[in-house]
Design an enzyme around this catalytic site. Structure first.
Site, mmCIF file in Angstrom:
data_model
loop_
_atom_site.group_PDB
_atom_site.id
_atom_site.type_symbol
_atom_site.label_atom_id
_atom_site.label_comp_id
_atom_site.label_asym_id
_atom_site.label_seq_id
_atom_site.Cartn_x
_atom_site.Cartn_y
_atom_site.Cartn_z
ATOM 1 N N GLU A 106 -17.616 -13.366 -7.612
ATOM 2 C CA GLU A 106 -18.087 -12.038 -7.255
ATOM 3 C C GLU A 106 -17.369 -10.957 -8.055
ATOM 4 O O GLU A 106 -16.241 -11.126 -8.500
ATOM 5 C CB GLU A 106 -17.880 -11.801 -5.769
ATOM 6 C CG GLU A 106 -16.438 -11.949 -5.340
ATOM 7 C CD GLU A 106 -16.306 -11.882 -3.829
ATOM 8 O OE1 GLU A 106 -16.693 -12.852 -3.172
ATOM 9 O OE2 GLU A 106 -15.835 -10.857 -3.338
ATOM 10 N N CYS B 295 -14.413 -4.402 -10.774
ATOM 11 C CA CYS B 295 -13.372 -5.302 -10.282
ATOM 12 C C CYS B 295 -13.837 -6.723 -10.593
ATOM 13 O O CYS B 295 -14.880 -7.157 -10.101
ATOM 14 C CB CYS B 295 -13.212 -5.085 -8.782
ATOM 15 S SG CYS B 295 -12.104 -6.266 -8.001
ATOM 16 N N CYS C 95 -8.854 -19.674 -5.246
ATOM 17 C CA CYS C 95 -7.475 -19.290 -5.583
ATOM 18 C C CYS C 95 -6.555 -20.271 -4.880
ATOM 19 O O CYS C 95 -6.886 -20.775 -3.809
ATOM 20 C CB CYS C 95 -7.212 -17.868 -5.084
ATOM 21 S SG CYS C 95 -5.556 -17.233 -5.448
ATOM 22 N N CYS D 155 -2.573 -16.753 0.321
ATOM 23 C CA CYS D 155 -2.215 -15.595 1.157
ATOM 24 C C CYS D 155 -3.033 -15.655 2.458
ATOM 25 O O CYS D 155 -4.251 -15.877 2.416
ATOM 26 C CB CYS D 155 -2.496 -14.290 0.423
ATOM 27 S SG CYS D 155 -1.558 -14.125 -1.103
ATOM 28 N N CYS E 33 -6.298 -13.428 3.049
ATOM 29 C CA CYS E 33 -7.263 -13.313 1.944
ATOM 30 C C CYS E 33 -8.341 -14.385 2.024
ATOM 31 O O CYS E 33 -8.051 -15.577 2.109
ATOM 32 C CB CYS E 33 -6.527 -13.404 0.610
ATOM 33 S SG CYS E 33 -7.624 -13.251 -0.803
ATOM 34 N N GLU F 205 -5.939 -15.513 -8.967
ATOM 35 C CA GLU F 205 -4.648 -14.942 -9.348
ATOM 36 C C GLU F 205 -4.621 -14.899 -10.879
ATOM 37 O O GLU F 205 -4.506 -15.952 -11.525
ATOM 38 C CB GLU F 205 -3.514 -15.822 -8.779
ATOM 39 C CG GLU F 205 -2.143 -15.557 -9.351
ATOM 40 C CD GLU F 205 -1.735 -14.083 -9.353
ATOM 41 O OE1 GLU F 205 -1.903 -13.397 -8.327
ATOM 42 O OE2 GLU F 205 -1.260 -13.610 -10.408
ATOM 43 N N LEU G 121 2.722 -6.600 -2.841
ATOM 44 C CA LEU G 121 4.015 -6.813 -2.187
ATOM 45 C C LEU G 121 3.819 -7.119 -0.699
ATOM 46 O O LEU G 121 4.301 -8.122 -0.185
ATOM 47 C CB LEU G 121 4.886 -5.571 -2.395
ATOM 48 C CG LEU G 121 6.372 -5.717 -2.148
ATOM 49 C CD1 LEU G 121 6.974 -6.824 -3.000
ATOM 50 C CD2 LEU G 121 7.095 -4.399 -2.420
ATOM 51 N N HIS G 122 3.157 -6.249 -0.006
ATOM 52 C CA HIS G 122 2.709 -6.473 1.380
ATOM 53 C C HIS G 122 3.801 -6.663 2.427
ATOM 54 O O HIS G 122 3.485 -6.879 3.608
ATOM 55 C CB HIS G 122 1.737 -7.651 1.484
ATOM 56 C CG HIS G 122 0.506 -7.523 0.631
ATOM 57 N ND1 HIS G 122 -0.121 -6.330 0.367
ATOM 58 C CD2 HIS G 122 -0.225 -8.469 -0.020
ATOM 59 C CE1 HIS G 122 -1.176 -6.549 -0.405
ATOM 60 N NE2 HIS G 122 -1.259 -7.820 -0.661
ATOM 61 N N ASN H 272 -8.546 -5.525 5.478
ATOM 62 C CA ASN H 272 -9.898 -5.851 5.936
ATOM 63 C C ASN H 272 -9.786 -7.051 6.865
ATOM 64 O O ASN H 272 -9.234 -8.075 6.468
ATOM 65 C CB ASN H 272 -10.782 -6.237 4.749
ATOM 66 C CG ASN H 272 -11.094 -5.037 3.892
ATOM 67 O OD1 ASN H 272 -11.721 -4.082 4.343
ATOM 68 N ND2 ASN H 272 -10.623 -5.060 2.663
ATOM 69 N N CYS I 211 -12.720 -8.410 -1.092
ATOM 70 C CA CYS I 211 -11.908 -9.610 -1.143
ATOM 71 C C CYS I 211 -12.568 -10.925 -0.749
ATOM 72 O O CYS I 211 -12.189 -11.569 0.218
ATOM 73 C CB CYS I 211 -10.676 -9.413 -0.258
ATOM 74 S SG CYS I 211 -9.915 -7.835 -0.466
HETATM 75 N N1 SAH Z 1 -4.298 -12.427 -6.773
HETATM 76 C C1 SAH Z 1 -4.159 -11.054 -7.102
HETATM 77 C C2 SAH Z 1 -5.458 -10.291 -7.253
HETATM 78 C C3 SAH Z 1 -6.542 -10.560 -6.251
HETATM 79 S S1 SAH Z 1 -6.387 -9.896 -4.646
HETATM 80 C C4 SAH Z 1 -3.239 -10.372 -6.098
HETATM 81 O O1 SAH Z 1 -2.791 -11.017 -5.170
HETATM 82 O O2 SAH Z 1 -2.901 -9.224 -6.301
HETATM 83 C C5 SAH Z 1 -6.516 -8.159 -4.841
HETATM 84 C C6 SAH Z 1 -5.817 -7.384 -3.743
HETATM 85 O O3 SAH Z 1 -6.532 -7.484 -2.504
HETATM 86 C C7 SAH Z 1 -4.418 -7.906 -3.465
HETATM 87 O O4 SAH Z 1 -3.534 -6.837 -3.291
HETATM 88 C C8 SAH Z 1 -4.620 -8.657 -2.183
HETATM 89 O O5 SAH Z 1 -3.423 -8.846 -1.499
HETATM 90 C C9 SAH Z 1 -5.627 -7.775 -1.460
HETATM 91 N N2 SAH Z 1 -6.296 -8.396 -0.327
HETATM 92 C C10 SAH Z 1 -6.660 -9.678 -0.154
HETATM 93 N N3 SAH Z 1 -7.238 -9.858 1.052
HETATM 94 C C11 SAH Z 1 -7.235 -8.664 1.660
HETATM 95 C C12 SAH Z 1 -7.703 -8.186 2.921
HETATM 96 N N4 SAH Z 1 -8.262 -8.994 3.822
HETATM 97 N N5 SAH Z 1 -7.538 -6.876 3.171
HETATM 98 C C13 SAH Z 1 -6.979 -6.035 2.273
HETATM 99 N N6 SAH Z 1 -6.531 -6.414 1.087
HETATM 100 C C14 SAH Z 1 -6.640 -7.718 0.767
#
Ligand code: SAH
Length: 345
Positions: A92, A105, A112, A116, A119, A160, A215-216, A290, A333
């Site tokens: 997508e 994007c 992946c 996480c 995600c 990633e 970072l989160h 989300n 995402c």
């Molecule tokens: N793998 C890379 C790029 C893809 S994810 C990364 O981790 O940065 C792109 C962004 O969306 C990342 O910051 C990821 O943590 C975030 N993301 C993934 N799932 C999400 C969700 N449910 N809500 C908000 N952000 C999310």
């Protein structure tokens, strides 16, 4: 064995190819322009290349093409695309319209393997590493579909990017090439979950792209509970690599921080984060998480998000809250792809 993809080749690589088949070097530039400026999808469309040369090329090489299988447009103009690759994998991409231009994007992998917990892209693990040409095609096909120029690209779709390092680097090189679509490096953002060693490798390329780091969490304990990659690299290690990266490239790093209710959204977390980022050349982008149906994570309240942002800003750490685009079309995402694959069964 699958034929190598012509669209994934730099001009230098195309010159090796033209040498091999006994054609002059300027042909390489012509082919590159067909693939990356005129965005053709077949050898037959390359009308200034002789038929015999086109035949020689098509015997040994393919041209990667993506097909739109589904498209959803949001009220705010955001368009979500599902593409089928030549090997039938589904990926997508999202078109976002901003005052400064159109941004796409792109996905760098189907699925992946980073795991996480919030995600949707990672739920089935890694399925396929996209070729440079397949990442480029997302931009080209969307540009054709809307009939407007794409000026910005973010590597923030599924996958990633630093786990598909070689192909992603080639993607950046080709998309930046003045003989192609020529998107400036400063208009490209690469988002990573924080593969510290690869960040150090990327530093050596000395690119002017924006590096965004997911970072989160402000400490290893919380980060490990939501991101398996944190077990491999501590926050100290990750931020050390980021510091080296920004020292070398003089580019400000964006830290992404998805706020999840009662997980990482307290003022204590904001405080800890502000200490961590005190001496960094950086910017924090807060993302209201989300909800992912499969997980029990909820978005923090508007007030909590604002308080978190205000706290960081008051400590001199520039912080913004990500504007939500396309929420009415599941644009976030991996959610649209996941819905599609479920229905396809
Ligand atoms: N793998 C890379 C790029 C893809 S994810 C990364 O981790 O940065 C792109 C962004 O969306 C990342 O910051 C990821 O943590 C975030 N993301 C993934 N799932 C999400 C969700 N449910 N809500 C908000 N952000 C999310």
């Amino acid at each position: 064995m699958a034929k190598p993809d012509l669209r994934s080749m730099t001009i230098e690589e195309l010159q090796i190819l033209t040498d091999e088949i006994g054609e002059p070097k300027f042909r390489a530039k012509q082919i590159f322009e067909w693939l990356h400026k005129k965005n053709v999808n077949s050898f037959d469309e390359m009308t200034n290349i002789s038929k015999s040369m086109r035949e020689k090329m098509s015997e040994k090489y393919k041209i990667s093409n993506l097909k739109i299988v589904e498209k959803k447009e949001s009220k705010d103009g955001t368009i979500k695309y599902l593409f089928a690759l030549d090997n039938d994998n589904i990926i997508e991409s999202v078109l976002m319209r901003y005052s400064f231009g159109n941004a796409v994007c792109v996905s760098s992998q189907a699925g992946c393997r980073m795991g996480c917990s919030f995600c949707a892209s990672t739920l089935n693990g890694l399925e396929y590493n996209l070729l440079a040409g397949e990442i480029l095609e997302q931009v080209y096909e969307i540009q054709k579909d809307i009939g407007e120029r794409i000026s910005n690209v973010v590597l923030m779709g599924s996958g990633e990017p630093l786990d598909n390092y070689k192909n992603v680097l080639k993607f950046i090189k080709i998309i930046n090439d003045e003989n192609g679509i020529a998107i400036g490096q400063r208009h490209i953002t690469l988002s990573t979950c924080g593969l510290a060693e690869k960040i150090l490798l990327l530093k050596e390329e000395n690119l002017q792209i924006t590096l965004a780091v997911s970072l989160h969490a402000p400490n290893d304990e919380i980060r490990k509970s939501i991101m398996p990659v944190a077990k491999k690299y501590s926050i100290d290690q990750l931020l050390g690599a980021c510091k080296e990266y920004s020292d070398a490239t003089k580019r400000r790093i964006t830290f992404e921080y998805a706020l999840i209710k009662d997980v990482n959204d307290s003022i204590e977390c904001a405080k800890e984060l502000s200490h961590r980022l005190k001496n960094m050349l950086c910017h924090v982008n807060l993302i209201p998480v989300n909800d992912v149906k499969e997980k029990n994570y909820k978005r923090s309240s508007e007030t909590t998000i604002q308080n978190f942002a205000d706290y960081l800003n008051s400590k001199g750490i520039e912080t913004t809250v990500r504007r939500k685009l396309g929420s009415d079309i599941n644009a976030a995402c991996g959610q649209l792809r996941r819905g599609y694959l479920k229905n396809r069964g």
